[in-house]
Design a protein around this motif. Structure first.
Motif, PDB file in Angstrom:
ATOM      1  N   UNK A  39      13.193   6.784  -5.783  1.00 29.39           N
ATOM      2  CA  UNK A  39      12.824   7.093  -4.403  1.00 29.39           C
ATOM      3  C   UNK A  39      14.056   7.370  -3.557  1.00 29.39           C
ATOM      4  N   UNK A  40      13.961   8.389  -2.709  1.00 34.35           N
ATOM      5  CA  UNK A  40      15.154   8.871  -2.015  1.00 34.35           C
ATOM      6  C   UNK A  40      15.240   8.443  -0.560  1.00 34.35           C
ATOM      7  N   UNK A  41      14.114   8.139   0.080  1.00 33.21           N
ATOM      8  CA  UNK A  41      14.114   8.003   1.534  1.00 33.21           C
ATOM      9  C   UNK A  41      14.997   6.857   2.029  1.00 33.21           C
ATOM     10  N   UNK A  42      14.841   5.659   1.449  1.00 35.43           N
ATOM     11  CA  UNK A  42      15.654   4.539   1.892  1.00 35.43           C
ATOM     12  C   UNK A  42      17.131   4.783   1.689  1.00 35.43           C
ATOM     13  N   UNK A  43      17.490   5.400   0.567  1.00 34.58           N
ATOM     14  CA  UNK A  43      18.885   5.662   0.298  1.00 34.58           C
ATOM     15  C   UNK A  43      19.409   6.820   1.118  1.00 34.58           C
ATOM     16  N   UNK A  44      18.539   7.737   1.503  1.00 34.54           N
ATOM     17  CA  UNK A  44      18.979   8.794   2.417  1.00 34.54           C
ATOM     18  C   UNK A  44      19.434   8.215   3.743  1.00 34.54           C
ATOM     19  N   UNK A  45      18.679   7.240   4.259  1.00 32.62           N
ATOM     20  CA  UNK A  45      19.051   6.585   5.516  1.00 32.62           C
ATOM     21  C   UNK A  45      20.345   5.791   5.357  1.00 32.62           C
ATOM     22  N   UNK A  46      20.466   5.055   4.247  1.00 34.46           N
ATOM     23  CA  UNK A  46      21.667   4.248   4.022  1.00 34.46           C
ATOM     24  C   UNK A  46      22.906   5.125   3.888  1.00 34.46           C
ATOM     25  N   UNK A  47      22.782   6.241   3.173  1.00 37.77           N
ATOM     26  CA  UNK A  47      23.922   7.144   2.978  1.00 37.77           C
ATOM     27  C   UNK A  47      24.298   7.846   4.277  1.00 37.77           C
ATOM     28  N   UNK A  48      23.295   8.223   5.076  1.00 39.64           N
ATOM     29  CA  UNK A  48      23.600   8.858   6.357  1.00 39.64           C
ATOM     30  C   UNK A  48      24.399   7.913   7.244  1.00 39.64           C
ATOM     31  N   UNK A  49      24.062   6.615   7.196  1.00 42.66           N
ATOM     32  CA  UNK A  49      24.815   5.630   7.984  1.00 42.66           C
ATOM     33  C   UNK A  49      26.259   5.539   7.507  1.00 42.66           C
ATOM     34  N   UNK A  50      26.502   5.806   6.223  1.00 47.61           N
ATOM     35  CA  UNK A  50      27.865   5.750   5.692  1.00 47.61           C
ATOM     36  C   UNK A  50      28.768   6.818   6.307  1.00 47.61           C
ATOM     37  N   UNK A  51      28.176   7.897   6.812  1.00 47.18           N
ATOM     38  CA  UNK A  51      29.008   8.946   7.418  1.00 47.18           C
ATOM     39  C   UNK A  51      29.812   8.415   8.595  1.00 47.18           C
ATOM     40  N   UNK A  52      29.242   7.476   9.358  1.00 44.80           N
ATOM     41  CA  UNK A  52      29.966   6.900  10.491  1.00 44.80           C
ATOM     42  C   UNK A  52      31.233   6.205  10.002  1.00 44.80           C
TER      43      UNK A  52
END
Length: 296
Positions: free
Chosen positions: A208-221
Protein backbone atom coordinates in the motif's frame (compact mmCIF):
# COMPACT_ATOMS: atom_id res chain seq x y z
CA UNK A 1 1.35 6.49 31.70
CA UNK A 2 0.29 8.57 28.70
CA UNK A 3 1.00 7.69 25.09
CA UNK A 4 2.01 11.29 24.35
CA UNK A 5 3.64 14.01 26.46
CA UNK A 6 2.83 17.34 24.78
CA UNK A 7 5.43 20.12 25.21
CA UNK A 8 4.66 23.70 24.15
CA UNK A 9 5.12 27.34 25.10
CA UNK A 10 2.31 29.00 27.03
CA UNK A 11 1.82 31.43 24.12
CA UNK A 12 0.83 28.43 21.96
CA UNK A 13 -1.73 27.05 24.41
CA UNK A 14 -4.64 27.38 21.98
CA UNK A 15 -2.81 25.42 19.27
CA UNK A 16 -1.70 22.85 21.85
CA UNK A 17 -5.30 22.36 22.96
CA UNK A 18 -6.45 21.72 19.36
CA UNK A 19 -3.56 19.34 18.77
CA UNK A 20 -4.20 17.45 22.02
CA UNK A 21 -7.85 17.07 21.03
CA UNK A 22 -6.88 15.58 17.64
CA UNK A 23 -4.49 13.14 19.30
CA UNK A 24 -7.25 12.05 21.67
CA UNK A 25 -9.64 11.60 18.73
CA UNK A 26 -7.05 9.33 17.09
CA UNK A 27 -7.03 7.13 20.19
CA UNK A 28 -3.85 8.39 21.91
CA UNK A 29 -3.81 9.24 25.60
CA UNK A 30 -2.25 12.69 26.02
CA UNK A 31 -0.63 14.43 28.98
CA UNK A 32 -0.07 18.17 29.02
CA UNK A 33 0.23 20.62 31.86
CA UNK A 34 -3.52 21.22 32.03
CA UNK A 35 -3.78 17.73 33.55
CA UNK A 36 -1.91 18.41 36.82
CA UNK A 37 -4.14 17.65 39.80
CA UNK A 38 -4.41 20.29 42.54
CA UNK A 39 -1.98 19.82 45.42
CA UNK A 40 0.74 17.99 43.50
CA UNK A 41 4.12 19.71 42.90
CA UNK A 42 4.30 20.86 39.27
CA UNK A 43 7.93 19.86 38.66
CA UNK A 44 7.48 16.39 40.17
CA UNK A 45 4.42 15.60 38.07
CA UNK A 46 6.03 16.93 34.91
CA UNK A 47 9.20 14.87 35.38
CA UNK A 48 7.20 11.73 36.13
CA UNK A 49 5.02 12.09 33.04
CA UNK A 50 7.97 13.02 30.83
CA UNK A 51 9.88 9.90 31.89
CA UNK A 52 6.92 7.56 31.40
CA UNK A 53 5.36 8.83 28.16
CA UNK A 54 5.83 6.63 25.11
CA UNK A 55 6.26 9.68 22.87
CA UNK A 56 7.29 13.31 23.46
CA UNK A 57 5.78 15.77 20.98
CA UNK A 58 7.30 19.26 21.00
CA UNK A 59 5.52 22.18 19.32
CA UNK A 60 8.28 24.50 18.07
CA UNK A 61 7.52 28.19 17.65
CA UNK A 62 9.37 31.45 18.35
CA UNK A 63 8.08 31.35 21.91
CA UNK A 64 8.98 27.67 22.39
CA UNK A 65 12.51 28.25 21.15
CA UNK A 66 13.19 30.60 24.08
CA UNK A 67 11.45 28.44 26.69
CA UNK A 68 13.77 26.58 29.07
CA UNK A 69 10.92 24.18 29.89
CA UNK A 70 10.31 23.27 26.23
CA UNK A 71 14.01 22.96 25.51
CA UNK A 72 14.53 20.64 28.49
CA UNK A 73 11.54 18.46 27.59
CA UNK A 74 12.71 18.20 23.96
CA UNK A 75 16.18 17.24 25.14
CA UNK A 76 14.77 14.47 27.32
CA UNK A 77 12.63 13.17 24.46
CA UNK A 78 15.71 13.13 22.23
CA UNK A 79 17.77 11.33 24.89
CA UNK A 80 15.10 8.63 25.24
CA UNK A 81 14.70 8.28 21.47
CA UNK A 82 10.96 9.12 21.55
CA UNK A 83 10.96 12.71 20.27
CA UNK A 84 8.56 13.92 17.56
CA UNK A 85 9.28 17.62 16.87
CA UNK A 86 6.53 19.67 15.22
CA UNK A 87 7.16 22.99 13.49
CA UNK A 88 4.39 25.61 13.89
CA UNK A 89 6.22 28.41 12.05
CA UNK A 90 8.34 27.92 8.93
CA UNK A 91 10.55 30.89 9.85
CA UNK A 92 11.61 29.50 13.24
CA UNK A 93 15.21 28.19 13.35
CA UNK A 94 15.14 24.87 15.19
CA UNK A 95 17.91 24.36 17.82
CA UNK A 96 20.82 22.53 16.22
CA UNK A 97 20.73 19.32 18.25
CA UNK A 98 17.14 18.60 17.20
CA UNK A 99 17.54 19.13 13.45
CA UNK A 100 18.50 15.57 12.53
CA UNK A 101 15.12 14.34 13.80
CA UNK A 102 12.51 14.43 11.05
CA UNK A 103 10.38 17.55 11.64
CA UNK A 104 6.61 17.36 11.22
CA UNK A 105 5.29 20.52 9.56
CA UNK A 106 2.03 22.03 10.86
CA UNK A 107 2.72 25.60 9.75
CA UNK A 108 -0.57 25.77 7.84
CA UNK A 109 -2.69 23.55 10.03
CA UNK A 110 -5.64 23.51 10.62
CA UNK A 111 -6.29 25.45 7.40
CA UNK A 112 -4.67 22.55 5.50
CA UNK A 113 -5.83 19.41 7.33
CA UNK A 114 -3.71 17.03 5.22
CA UNK A 115 -0.57 18.40 6.89
CA UNK A 116 -1.65 16.54 10.01
CA UNK A 117 -1.33 13.01 8.60
CA UNK A 118 2.49 12.68 8.44
CA UNK A 119 2.63 13.92 12.02
CA UNK A 120 0.11 11.27 13.11
CA UNK A 121 2.17 8.61 11.29
CA UNK A 122 5.28 9.69 13.21
CA UNK A 123 3.49 9.70 16.58
CA UNK A 124 1.97 6.28 15.94
CA UNK A 125 5.39 4.86 15.03
CA UNK A 126 7.01 6.12 18.23
CA UNK A 127 4.11 5.04 20.46
CA UNK A 128 4.31 1.58 18.87
CA UNK A 129 8.00 1.38 19.81
CA UNK A 130 9.39 1.86 16.30
CA UNK A 131 11.40 4.99 17.08
CA UNK A 132 14.87 3.45 17.17
CA UNK A 133 16.85 2.18 14.20
CA UNK A 134 16.52 -1.53 13.57
CA UNK A 135 19.36 -3.76 14.74
CA UNK A 136 18.73 -6.09 11.78
CA UNK A 137 22.14 -7.08 10.31
CA UNK A 138 20.82 -6.76 6.74
CA UNK A 139 19.81 -3.16 7.45
CA UNK A 140 23.24 -2.39 8.92
CA UNK A 141 24.86 -3.81 5.77
CA UNK A 142 22.66 -1.57 3.66
CA UNK A 143 23.76 1.46 5.68
CA UNK A 144 27.41 0.62 5.05
CA UNK A 145 26.75 0.32 1.32
CA UNK A 146 24.94 3.65 1.37
CA UNK A 147 27.89 5.32 3.11
CA UNK A 148 29.90 4.62 -0.03
CA UNK A 149 27.03 5.85 -2.16
CA UNK A 150 27.11 9.21 -0.37
CA UNK A 151 30.74 10.12 -0.90
CA UNK A 152 31.36 13.88 -1.14
CA UNK A 153 32.19 14.06 -4.84
CA UNK A 154 29.30 15.29 -6.89
CA UNK A 155 26.70 14.26 -9.40
CA UNK A 156 25.51 12.31 -11.24
CA UNK A 157 24.44 9.76 -8.66
CA UNK A 158 25.88 6.29 -9.21
CA UNK A 159 22.86 4.32 -10.35
CA UNK A 160 24.91 1.11 -10.20
CA UNK A 161 25.39 1.49 -6.45
CA UNK A 162 21.76 2.56 -6.01
CA UNK A 163 20.73 -0.62 -7.82
CA UNK A 164 22.91 -2.66 -5.45
CA UNK A 165 21.20 -1.12 -2.43
CA UNK A 166 17.77 -1.60 -3.99
CA UNK A 167 18.45 -5.29 -4.66
CA UNK A 168 19.65 -5.76 -1.07
CA UNK A 169 16.57 -3.94 0.25
CA UNK A 170 14.29 -6.43 -1.49
CA UNK A 171 15.75 -9.14 0.73
CA UNK A 172 13.91 -7.84 3.79
CA UNK A 173 10.65 -6.74 2.19
CA UNK A 174 7.82 -6.93 3.38
CA UNK A 175 9.34 -6.13 6.80
CA UNK A 176 11.03 -3.11 5.23
CA UNK A 177 8.30 -0.61 6.07
CA UNK A 178 8.46 -1.25 9.81
CA UNK A 179 12.24 -1.38 9.74
CA UNK A 180 12.83 1.80 7.77
CA UNK A 181 10.23 4.04 9.41
CA UNK A 182 12.66 5.19 12.17
CA UNK A 183 15.30 5.98 9.54
CA UNK A 184 12.87 8.23 7.69
CA UNK A 185 12.34 10.27 10.85
CA UNK A 186 15.78 10.39 12.47
CA UNK A 187 18.37 8.73 10.26
CA UNK A 188 21.68 10.03 9.02
CA UNK A 189 22.07 10.87 5.32
CA UNK A 190 23.17 7.30 4.57
CA UNK A 191 20.33 5.82 6.63
CA UNK A 192 17.77 8.01 4.87
CA UNK A 193 19.01 6.82 1.48
CA UNK A 194 18.55 3.25 2.71
CA UNK A 195 15.03 4.10 3.88
CA UNK A 196 14.11 5.64 0.53
CA UNK A 197 15.48 2.66 -1.40
CA UNK A 198 13.84 0.13 0.89
CA UNK A 199 10.54 1.94 0.41
CA UNK A 200 11.07 1.85 -3.34
CA UNK A 201 11.64 -1.91 -3.07
CA UNK A 202 8.43 -2.26 -1.05
CA UNK A 203 6.46 -0.36 -3.69
CA UNK A 204 7.73 -2.77 -6.34
CA UNK A 205 6.12 -5.62 -4.40
CA UNK A 206 2.71 -3.95 -4.50
CA UNK A 207 2.46 -2.75 -0.89
CA UNK A 208 0.00 0.00 0.00
CA UNK A 209 1.32 3.39 -1.03
CA UNK A 210 -0.84 6.06 0.58
CA UNK A 211 0.57 6.08 4.11
CA UNK A 212 4.12 5.99 2.84
CA UNK A 213 3.40 8.70 0.30
CA UNK A 214 2.47 11.01 3.17
CA UNK A 215 5.50 9.98 5.24
CA UNK A 216 7.90 10.49 2.31
CA UNK A 217 6.39 13.86 1.42
CA UNK A 218 7.06 14.98 5.00
CA UNK A 219 10.71 13.96 4.53
CA UNK A 220 11.11 16.68 1.90
CA UNK A 221 11.01 19.31 4.65
CA UNK A 222 13.96 17.64 6.37
CA UNK A 223 15.86 17.34 3.08
CA UNK A 224 15.33 21.07 2.46
CA UNK A 225 16.86 21.80 5.87
CA UNK A 226 19.80 19.53 5.07
CA UNK A 227 20.29 21.15 1.67
CA UNK A 228 20.19 24.60 3.23
CA UNK A 229 22.69 23.75 5.97
CA UNK A 230 25.04 21.35 4.15
CA UNK A 231 24.43 22.23 0.46
CA UNK A 232 23.77 18.51 -0.05
CA UNK A 233 20.97 17.32 -2.34
CA UNK A 234 21.87 13.72 -3.12
CA UNK A 235 19.56 12.18 -0.48
CA UNK A 236 16.86 14.59 -1.75
CA UNK A 237 17.39 13.37 -5.29
CA UNK A 238 16.97 9.74 -4.20
CA UNK A 239 13.80 10.73 -2.31
CA UNK A 240 12.47 12.33 -5.50
CA UNK A 241 13.04 9.08 -7.38
CA UNK A 242 10.93 7.24 -4.81
CA UNK A 243 8.21 9.93 -4.84
CA UNK A 244 8.15 9.56 -8.62
CA UNK A 245 7.36 5.86 -8.08
CA UNK A 246 4.72 6.76 -5.48
CA UNK A 247 2.92 9.12 -7.87
CA UNK A 248 2.86 6.43 -10.56
CA UNK A 249 1.20 3.84 -8.29
CA UNK A 250 -2.32 3.00 -9.53
CA UNK A 251 -3.72 2.70 -5.98
CA UNK A 252 -2.59 6.13 -4.75
CA UNK A 253 -5.46 8.22 -3.39
CA UNK A 254 -6.23 11.70 -4.71
CA UNK A 255 -5.52 13.19 -1.28
CA UNK A 256 -2.10 11.56 -1.05
CA UNK A 257 -1.20 12.61 -4.60
CA UNK A 258 -2.19 16.22 -3.90
CA UNK A 259 -0.19 16.24 -0.65
CA UNK A 260 2.92 14.91 -2.41
CA UNK A 261 2.56 17.46 -5.22
CA UNK A 262 2.20 20.32 -2.72
CA UNK A 263 5.38 19.20 -0.96
CA UNK A 264 7.19 19.00 -4.30
CA UNK A 265 6.03 22.49 -5.24
CA UNK A 266 7.37 23.90 -1.94
CA UNK A 267 10.69 22.15 -2.54
CA UNK A 268 10.91 23.55 -6.06
CA UNK A 269 10.38 27.11 -4.79
CA UNK A 270 13.06 26.54 -2.15
CA UNK A 271 15.60 25.29 -4.70
CA UNK A 272 14.87 28.18 -7.07
CA UNK A 273 15.67 30.60 -4.24
CA UNK A 274 18.98 28.88 -3.43
CA UNK A 275 21.25 29.03 -6.47
CA UNK A 276 24.22 28.48 -4.12
CA UNK A 277 23.30 24.81 -3.59
CA UNK A 278 25.42 22.61 -5.83
CA UNK A 279 23.54 19.99 -7.86
CA UNK A 280 20.20 21.55 -6.96
CA UNK A 281 19.36 21.91 -10.65
CA UNK A 282 19.14 18.11 -10.96
CA UNK A 283 16.41 18.07 -8.32
CA UNK A 284 14.63 21.05 -9.87
CA UNK A 285 14.47 19.36 -13.27
CA UNK A 286 13.02 16.22 -11.73
CA UNK A 287 10.39 18.11 -9.73
CA UNK A 288 9.38 20.26 -12.70
CA UNK A 289 8.82 17.12 -14.74
CA UNK A 290 6.61 15.57 -12.06
CA UNK A 291 4.54 18.72 -11.52
CA UNK A 292 4.06 19.12 -15.27
CA UNK A 293 2.90 15.52 -15.63
CA UNK A 294 0.58 15.22 -12.64
CA UNK A 295 -0.87 18.75 -12.37
CA UNK A 296 -1.97 19.17 -15.95
Amino acid sequence: MADVFLSYASEDRETAARFAAVLAQRGFSVWWDRDIAPGRPFADVLEEELQQAKCVVVLWSNAARTSHWVFGEADEGLRRGVLVPVRLDATVPIPLQFRRIQMADLCRWPERPNELEPCMVAVAAVVAGESKSSADPALRRLVRIAQGYLKPQGMPISEAVAAEILDAAKAFVPLALDDVRPLLHSGSAAERVVAYLATQAALQTGQDVSGWGLALAACLSHERDEASERHETRPMFRLLVVLDAVLHQPNITTGTRDHVLDALDETLQFLRSRSDIDTGHHCMSHIEGLLHKFRR
